[in-house]
Design an enzyme around this catalytic site. Sequence first.
Site, PDB file in Angstrom:
ATOM      1  N   ASP A 146       0.835  -1.196   0.000  1.00 60.22           N
ATOM      2  CA  ASP A 146       0.000   0.000   0.000  1.00 60.22           C
ATOM      3  C   ASP A 146       0.870   1.247   0.000  1.00 60.22           C
ATOM      4  OD1 ASP A 146      -2.938   1.152   0.839  1.00 60.22           O
ATOM      5  OD2 ASP A 146      -1.325   2.276   1.817  1.00 60.22           O
ATOM      6  N   TYR A 179       3.289  10.038  -0.512  1.00 60.39           N
ATOM      7  CA  TYR A 179       4.223   9.442   0.448  1.00 60.39           C
ATOM      8  C   TYR A 179       5.664   9.624  -0.032  1.00 60.39           C
ATOM      9  CZ  TYR A 179       0.226   6.922   2.549  1.00 60.39           C
ATOM     10  OH  TYR A 179      -0.962   6.576   3.155  1.00 60.39           O
ATOM     11  N   HIS A 196      -7.885   9.185  -1.758  1.00 64.37           N
ATOM     12  CA  HIS A 196      -7.228   9.298  -0.452  1.00 64.37           C
ATOM     13  C   HIS A 196      -8.052  10.125   0.531  1.00 64.37           C
ATOM     14  CE1 HIS A 196      -2.875   9.394   1.341  1.00 64.37           C
ATOM     15  NE2 HIS A 196      -3.755   8.926   2.196  1.00 64.37           N
ATOM     16  N   SER A 217     -11.144   6.336   1.033  1.00 64.92           N
ATOM     17  CA  SER A 217     -10.450   6.419   2.314  1.00 64.92           C
ATOM     18  C   SER A 217     -10.993   7.577   3.131  1.00 64.92           C
ATOM     19  CB  SER A 217      -8.947   6.592   2.090  1.00 64.92           C
ATOM     20  OG  SER A 217      -8.252   6.667   3.324  1.00 64.92           O
ATOM     21  N   GLN A 259     -10.369   2.408   3.147  1.00 62.67           N
ATOM     22  CA  GLN A 259      -9.259   2.463   4.093  1.00 62.67           C
ATOM     23  C   GLN A 259      -9.584   3.463   5.196  1.00 62.67           C
ATOM     24  OE1 GLN A 259      -4.528   3.496   3.926  1.00 62.67           O
ATOM     25  NE2 GLN A 259      -5.354   2.139   2.331  1.00 62.67           N
ATOM     26  N   ILE A 270      13.125  -5.429   8.740  1.00 63.99           N
ATOM     27  CA  ILE A 270      12.663  -6.772   8.430  1.00 63.99           C
ATOM     28  C   ILE A 270      12.272  -7.539   9.689  1.00 63.99           C
ATOM     29  CG2 ILE A 270      14.900  -7.974   8.473  1.00 63.99           C
ATOM     30  CD1 ILE A 270      12.045  -8.354   5.875  1.00 63.99           C
ATOM     31  N   LEU A 311       8.817  -6.587  10.431  1.00 61.59           N
ATOM     32  CA  LEU A 311       7.912  -7.241   9.486  1.00 61.59           C
ATOM     33  C   LEU A 311       7.664  -8.686   9.905  1.00 61.59           C
ATOM     34  CD1 LEU A 311       6.318  -7.184   6.815  1.00 61.59           C
ATOM     35  CD2 LEU A 311       8.415  -7.962   5.681  1.00 61.59           C
ATOM     36  N   GLU A 341       7.887  -9.882  12.896  1.00 53.56           N
ATOM     37  CA  GLU A 341       7.062  -9.818  14.110  1.00 53.56           C
ATOM     38  C   GLU A 341       5.599  -9.593  13.741  1.00 53.56           C
ATOM     39  OE1 GLU A 341       6.587  -7.028  18.130  1.00 53.56           O
ATOM     40  OE2 GLU A 341       8.162  -6.613  16.665  1.00 53.56           O
ATOM     41  N   ASN A 342       5.360  -8.669  12.822  1.00 55.42           N
ATOM     42  CA  ASN A 342       3.989  -8.391  12.407  1.00 55.42           C
ATOM     43  C   ASN A 342       3.337  -9.611  11.766  1.00 55.42           C
ATOM     44  OD1 ASN A 342       4.368  -5.772  13.302  1.00 55.42           O
ATOM     45  ND2 ASN A 342       4.635  -4.901  11.260  1.00 55.42           N
TER      46      ASN A 342
END
Length: 346
Positions: free
Chosen positions: A56, A61, A133, A163, A183, A295, A298, A300-301
């Site tokens: 995403d 951004y 957005h 969103s 979103q 990483i 990531l 952990e997520n």
Amino acid sequence: MPSSITSKPLGKNGPLVPRLGLGAMVLSGIYSTPGSDAERLKFLDEAYEKGETFWDTADEYGDSEDLLGKWFAANPSKRNDIFLATKFAIRKAPADSGTKGLQVDSSPEYCKQAIAKSLGRLGLPYVDLYYVHRVDKKTPIEKTMQAMVELKNEGKIKHIGLSECSADTIRRAHAVHAVTAVQLEYSPFCLAIEEPDIAVLKTCRELGIAVVAYSPLGNGLLTGTLRKQADWSKAGDLRGHLPWLQEDVFEHNLGVVDRIGEMAAKKGVSSAQLSLAWVLAQGDDVFAIPGTRNIHRLEENLASLDVQLSAEEEKAVRDLAQDIKGGRVQDLTGYAFAGTPALDSA
């Protein structure tokens, strides 16, 4: 790591995508100075190898779309493996507008300009999901949706998303063309989408629209790693504006986070894993897109996909989190759950 990354349909009859996606905003320095291209591209390589294929981003951004464009250019055979979402409508104010900073523009004209620029940066002929957005509160959503439908018919986008908009706007948009996903901010700290007077979660479920939860870790507060002001006062970190982190409430809120952390420790998981598991426990139609550039975070997520909560644990997290103080940062923007004028008034 989970035995497999759970995928579910994104909305009624939608494509199968991982329930835990990757928010690319953080990669572009929203919370800190961005790393080198080499470091960031390596991170994307590793995310891909671990099966994290729901990415995403947004045109506002930083250099996120440019970075992803470099990755796709280096990995053309992997494009079809990635479900890529990007967004438009938050833009720099035009030089002749008389205003500075960012403004919201969800007009059909800007929609078409924005997708052309996004596809150019990405180096791609299409994106899988294109979000509005924010709505600008002056363009009827029907007009914006018609432009999105035209883009879909041209093959530039595959699915349409919204969103941070009102329930009425969602209904009117969906009447023009099926909306695949909306979103919204959703976490144990932010339950606004559930409130009866807002009713966006109820509306999405009634219409068969997926909910994609942004900031599912409370902008990092629910990870338990934000302990003092220095943790979010680095160059480029925008979290200093968050109401939850203001000096008059932070110590109180840190106590709430610590109590959630104690519950997580008893379960043998991290605070972040417990919080992500809580979001995913709200229903198979809820997806989460935590952002990270590390990483190990990531990993952990992703491991949160194997964390199961009982009804009692879900309620306990919910009850603890509701002691948080400070409102949503989106409420400060004036575009939280924004609506649009009726078509016949334009």
